[in-house]
Design an enzyme around this catalytic site. Structure first.
Site, PDB file in Angstrom:
ATOM      1  N   ARG A   1       0.925  -1.448  -0.173  1.00  0.00           N
ATOM      2  CA  ARG A   1      -0.020  -0.028  -0.015  1.00  0.00           C
ATOM      3  C   ARG A   1       0.968   1.190   0.065  1.00  0.00           C
ATOM      4  O   ARG A   1       0.721   2.407   0.759  1.00  0.00           O
ATOM      5  CB  ARG A   1      -0.911  -0.120   1.253  1.00  0.00           C
ATOM      6  CG  ARG A   1      -1.838  -1.079   1.265  1.00  0.00           C
ATOM      7  CD  ARG A   1      -2.759  -1.350   0.098  1.00  0.00           C
ATOM      8  NE  ARG A   1      -3.711  -2.631   0.257  1.00  0.00           N
ATOM      9  CZ  ARG A   1      -3.254  -3.818  -0.326  1.00  0.00           C
ATOM     10  NH1 ARG A   1      -2.456  -3.892  -0.996  1.00  0.00           N
ATOM     11  NH2 ARG A   1      -4.158  -4.677  -0.364  1.00  0.00           N
TER      12      ARG A   1
ATOM     13  N   GLU B   1      -4.254   3.472   6.537  1.00  0.00           N
ATOM     14  CA  GLU B   1      -4.056   3.482   5.279  1.00  0.00           C
ATOM     15  C   GLU B   1      -4.668   4.610   4.259  1.00  0.00           C
ATOM     16  O   GLU B   1      -4.113   5.000   3.283  1.00  0.00           O
ATOM     17  CB  GLU B   1      -4.796   2.193   4.579  1.00  0.00           C
ATOM     18  CG  GLU B   1      -4.624   1.838   3.128  1.00  0.00           C
ATOM     19  CD  GLU B   1      -5.287   0.231   2.777  1.00  0.00           C
ATOM     20  OE1 GLU B   1      -5.678   0.222   1.476  1.00  0.00           O
ATOM     21  OE2 GLU B   1      -5.150  -0.546   3.572  1.00  0.00           O
TER      22      GLU B   1
ATOM     23  N   SER C   1     -11.046  -0.192   3.309  1.00  0.00           N
ATOM     24  CA  SER C   1     -10.201  -0.625   4.106  1.00  0.00           C
ATOM     25  C   SER C   1      -9.592   0.840   4.872  1.00  0.00           C
ATOM     26  O   SER C   1      -8.604   1.149   4.149  1.00  0.00           O
ATOM     27  CB  SER C   1      -9.069  -1.510   4.218  1.00  0.00           C
ATOM     28  OG  SER C   1      -9.466  -2.605   3.413  1.00  0.00           O
TER      29      SER C   1
END
Length: 333
Positions: free
Chosen positions: A160, A329, A233
């Site tokens: 990520r 994130e 997420s």
């Protein structure tokens, strides 16, 4: 192009946060982007708004990137280069590739956002990441207006992560992204548990079969941003060392985990959050989704600040309970 003033960004972010842009402009072409850069203003780039949490109004010129178009170039009988403009909807682009029998992106179906932002985050799901098929991208350097090409190694992709979230953050505007996809002999990835289960009776799954399975799995777990504000997420799955994992496993023998390397174990953040009692809880209009503890939601009128405070509360609780630091994130603005 017309620069608008005092525009609500609620329609432009999937959390549905009602932050205000002091100035707002839509770029529909490469030349529009060049013209905007010539204004020499401080810019705030906005594409699909799917990986951000707005906690305040934006004083900079908000640039909504809306560049459209898809082109292809055959490499040989097995591979094709597919280039998409930054403003193409990611999921629609994936479905377009599948319709042409171009393989490599099917596991990334139904991820919200635009093509231009996918390399920044190195988006991934169900055993596949952007870096696996990424060929190159074209970007304009904000300071100079010059065009630069970045290949796979230039992007320094990680979990990520990419160079555009670190050393080059805020320095470039990505205008198009190119992927190297298969035309035949597709390298299907169905090892992820949920996909494997969904396709257990299908001996010869197609690209569409895998995409359909991913869509069904995501829809069963994740809320539709059009119905309830969210950014998918919210936290990264933490990676801990083997020694720390063994200590935790003694206390939580049922704890799910994935081996990353000889001394690295990945723990599902959603499991940690659920074990801490947050799943399905609501704090005013900010909350944790009932089906997936990894997803924070806006039930209607939550502010970005309230959602961020909830995220920090979750982080503190996980640290106390498991001695694990959860990393956010989503980009908190």
């Amino acid at each position: 192009m017309t620069i608008l003033e005092n525009i609500s960004l609620k329609p432009y972010n999937t959390f549905g946060i009602d932050a205000i842009a002091k100035q707002f402009v839509t770029a529909n072409s490469f030349n529009d982007v060049k013209s905007i850069l010539s204004l020499k203003k401080d810019l705030f780039l906005l594409s699909g708004g799917s990986n951000m949490l707005l906690t305040k109004n934006i004083e900079k010129l908000v640039v909504h990137l809306n560049l459209k178009g898809i082109t292809t170039r055959d490499i040989d009988e097995n591979y094709v280069l597919v280039t998409a403009e930054a403003g193409e909807n990611w999921h629609e682009f994936v479905l377009w590739c599948i319709s042409k029998n171009y393989g490599g992106l099917e596991n990334l179906s139904l991820i919200p956002g635009y093509v231009g932002s996918c390399p920044i985050q190195n988006i991934g799901a169900y055993g596949v990441e952007i870096k696996d098929t990424f060929y190159q991208l074209e970007a304009l350097e904000i300071a100079t207006g010059k065009t630069h090409i970045f290949n796979n190694s230039d992007c320094n992709f990680g979990y990520r992560n990419s160079v555009f979230k670190n050393n080059l953050k805020g320095k470039y505007i990505i205008t198009k992204v190119t992927f190297k996809l298969t035309k035949q002999n597709h390298q299907l990835n169905i090892s992820y548990g949920a996909i494997k289960s969904a396709l257990e009776n299908n001996q010869h799954p197609t690209l569409k079969d895998i995409s359909d399975a991913v869509i069904a799995i995501r829809q069963s777990k994740l809320p539709d941003p059009k119905e309830i504000g969210n950014s998918g997420s919210f936290f990264k799955n933490p990676v801990i060392d083997t020694e720390s994992f063994k200590k935790l496993q003694e206390k939580y023998p049922e704890m799910p985990h994935y081996i990353v390397s000889e001394n690295e174990i990945k723990i599902p953040a959603g499991w940690l959050i659920e074990q801490s009692g947050f799943k399905g809880k609501r704090f005013g209009d900010a909350g944790i989704h009932k089906n997936q503890a990894l997803v924070l939601v806006n039930y209607g009128n939550a502010t970005g600040k309230e959602i961020h405070e909830l995220a920090q509360h979750i982080q503190q609780t996980i640290l106390q309970n498991f001695a694990i630091e959860l990393e956010i994130e989503v980009n908190v603005i």
